[in-house]
Write a protein that holds these residues in place. Structure first.
Motif, short mmCIF file in Angstrom:
data_model
loop_
_atom_site.label_atom_id
_atom_site.label_comp_id
_atom_site.label_asym_id
_atom_site.label_seq_id
_atom_site.Cartn_x
_atom_site.Cartn_y
_atom_site.Cartn_z
N LEU A 72 -56.85 -4.13 -1.98
CA LEU A 72 -55.69 -4.70 -1.30
C LEU A 72 -54.88 -5.61 -2.22
N VAL A 73 -55.44 -6.03 -3.31
CA VAL A 73 -54.72 -6.91 -4.23
C VAL A 73 -53.49 -6.20 -4.77
N PHE A 74 -53.61 -4.92 -5.05
CA PHE A 74 -52.47 -4.14 -5.54
C PHE A 74 -51.34 -4.16 -4.53
N GLU A 75 -51.69 -3.99 -3.24
CA GLU A 75 -50.67 -4.01 -2.20
C GLU A 75 -50.00 -5.38 -2.12
N LEU A 76 -50.79 -6.44 -2.28
CA LEU A 76 -50.23 -7.79 -2.24
C LEU A 76 -49.27 -8.01 -3.41
N ASN A 77 -49.66 -7.56 -4.59
CA ASN A 77 -48.79 -7.72 -5.75
C ASN A 77 -47.48 -6.98 -5.56
N GLN A 78 -47.55 -5.81 -4.95
CA GLN A 78 -46.33 -5.07 -4.66
C GLN A 78 -45.46 -5.84 -3.69
N CYS A 79 -46.09 -6.41 -2.65
CA CYS A 79 -45.36 -7.15 -1.63
C CYS A 79 -44.64 -8.35 -2.24
N CYS A 80 -45.31 -9.04 -3.14
CA CYS A 80 -44.77 -10.27 -3.68
C CYS A 80 -43.63 -10.05 -4.67
N LYS A 81 -43.31 -8.80 -4.97
CA LYS A 81 -42.15 -8.51 -5.81
C LYS A 81 -40.86 -8.66 -5.02
N ASN A 82 -40.96 -8.80 -3.71
CA ASN A 82 -39.78 -9.03 -2.91
C ASN A 82 -39.21 -10.42 -3.19
N PHE A 83 -37.94 -10.59 -2.87
CA PHE A 83 -37.23 -11.84 -3.07
C PHE A 83 -37.32 -12.62 -1.76
N ILE A 84 -38.11 -13.70 -1.75
CA ILE A 84 -38.39 -14.42 -0.52
C ILE A 84 -37.63 -15.75 -0.48
N ILE A 85 -36.88 -15.94 0.61
CA ILE A 85 -36.14 -17.18 0.83
C ILE A 85 -36.84 -17.96 1.93
N CYS A 86 -37.13 -19.22 1.65
CA CYS A 86 -37.94 -20.03 2.56
C CYS A 86 -37.08 -21.14 3.18
N GLY A 87 -37.17 -21.29 4.49
CA GLY A 87 -36.41 -22.32 5.20
C GLY A 87 -36.17 -21.90 6.63
N GLN A 88 -35.59 -22.81 7.44
CA GLN A 88 -35.56 -22.57 8.88
C GLN A 88 -34.18 -22.51 9.51
N ASP A 89 -33.12 -22.51 8.74
CA ASP A 89 -31.77 -22.48 9.33
C ASP A 89 -31.24 -21.05 9.39
N VAL A 90 -30.44 -20.77 10.41
CA VAL A 90 -29.89 -19.42 10.59
C VAL A 90 -28.98 -19.02 9.43
N ILE A 91 -28.43 -19.99 8.71
CA ILE A 91 -27.59 -19.68 7.56
C ILE A 91 -28.36 -18.88 6.51
N LEU A 92 -29.68 -19.09 6.45
CA LEU A 92 -30.52 -18.36 5.50
C LEU A 92 -30.75 -16.93 5.96
N ASP A 93 -30.78 -16.71 7.29
CA ASP A 93 -30.90 -15.34 7.80
C ASP A 93 -29.66 -14.52 7.45
N VAL A 94 -28.51 -15.14 7.60
CA VAL A 94 -27.25 -14.46 7.26
C VAL A 94 -27.20 -14.18 5.76
N LEU A 95 -27.61 -15.15 4.96
CA LEU A 95 -27.65 -14.96 3.51
C LEU A 95 -28.56 -13.81 3.14
N SER A 96 -29.73 -13.73 3.77
CA SER A 96 -30.68 -12.64 3.50
C SER A 96 -30.08 -11.28 3.85
N ASN A 97 -29.35 -11.23 4.96
CA ASN A 97 -28.71 -9.97 5.35
C ASN A 97 -27.68 -9.52 4.32
N TYR A 98 -26.88 -10.47 3.82
CA TYR A 98 -25.90 -10.14 2.79
C TYR A 98 -26.59 -9.67 1.51
N LEU A 99 -27.71 -10.29 1.17
CA LEU A 99 -28.45 -9.86 -0.02
C LEU A 99 -28.94 -8.42 0.12
N ARG A 100 -29.47 -8.09 1.30
CA ARG A 100 -29.95 -6.72 1.52
C ARG A 100 -28.82 -5.71 1.42
#
Length: 312
Positions: A72-100
């Motif tokens: 499962l470590v291989f799967e975790l390493n693959q997962c962690c290649k994603n770009f993760i934004i941390c925080g709790q405001d909706v402005i970050l959700d909109v930013l993530s959508n634009y990034l995608r």
């Protein structure tokens, strides 16, 4: 607090700091419990708390590689290649959508400011948002970035200004005006969770005043969202809570007393500043379209959005 009180989809979206469409997607996937009243979807506070608890447990399990099977470590390493934004405001959700939309596989982690910086230090996320006030310097975020990312050069990027203040009953019948009022015997509060920006703002002011949390009725009563604490004031369960002005406008029967203009900012490691993902993020944040989208929403001050304000 009444855990059986019915919550609407919009209220749950505000508690989790996500869009309503995300809530419907969680329902479809069976990740959050709900029920129907006619055609309307409803939730209990217990449903929301259980979802948050499950999400946190999953994050802890994924971050602790030592307890994973080798296959499962291989799967975790693959997962962690994603770009993760941390925080709790909706402005970050909109930013993530634009990034995608721009080809960046952006994911979200809903963690408070203090724990977000620790996650950035540990390499679990690539970007974190914070609004942590330091009472000794009257600065936001810079002192905490220096303390919590020792030895790691970081860049602080301004995102938005937000007003923090007190939620009180309509008309402020108990005349609550200052931090000193929290220690009054006739006042009961509800608190945010440890590490949340609003909680740090409270604790720093209490420290400066020499007031212990033990002196305050309800100080140990914690919850994880602005909406929940505002609703507790609205229902008369408590007299005061701390939160943002934007949420106060969404809840009936409360007034908002402005206390502090906070700086909500993004933090990235300096080594990541010139990566494709961060450069794309900055291009989006600095765009006229993004600024206009949040400039037209109450509670957001987009002056200096996207400006690098400090390097540590």
């Amino acid at each position: 607090m009444d855990n059986n009180k019915a919550l609407s989809t919009e209220q749950v979206a505000d508690i989790l700091h996500v869009s309503k469409s995300t809530i419907y997607d969680l329902i479809k996937k069976g990740e959050i419990t709900s029920y129907k009243v006619g055609r309307k979807v409803r939730f209990t506070q217990e449903d929301v708390d259980n979802y948050i608890a499950k999400s946190r447990s999953l994050q802890i399990a994924l971050s602790n590689k030592a307890f994973l099977q080798n296959d499962l470590v291989f799967e975790l390493n693959q997962c962690c290649k994603n770009f993760i934004i941390c925080g709790q405001d909706v402005i970050l959700d909109v930013l993530s959508n634009y990034l995608r939309l721009n080809g960046v596989s952006a994911l979200r982690a809903y963690i408070g400011s203090y724990d977000s910086l620790i996650s950035l230090y540990q390499g679990k996320v690539q970007v974190t948002a914070a609004h942590l006030w330091d009472g000794d310097t009257d600065q936001y975020n810079i002192p905490y970035v220096r303390r919590l990312l020792p030895g790691i050069p970081a860049v602080i990027i301004h995102l938005t200004g937000r007003m923090q203040g007190f939620y009180v009953a309509k008309g402020n019948p108990k005349n609550i005006k200052t931090w000193n009022d929290f220690a009054r015997e006739d006042i009961t509060m509800i608190n945010r969770e440890k590490g949340a920006g609003s909680r740090v703002l409270l604790d720093e002011n209490l420290r400066l005043l020499g007031i212990s949390g033990r002196q305050i009725n309800g100080y140990a009563n914690e919850t994880s969202s602005h909406l929940t604490v505002a609703s507790a004031v609205s229902s008369g369960e408590v007299d005061v809570a701390i939160g943002s002005e934007k949420i106060a406008k969404q809840v009936d029967n409360i007034d908002f007393i402005p206390i502090k203009k906070e700086r909500y900012q993004l933090i990235v490691k300096k080594d990541d500043l010139n990566t494709h993902e961060v450069m794309t993020m900055l291009k989006i944040v600095r765009s006229a379209t993004f600024k206009k989208e949040f400039g037209n929403i109450g509670g957001y001050d987009t002056t200096d959005i996207g400006k690098i304000v400090a390097e540590t």
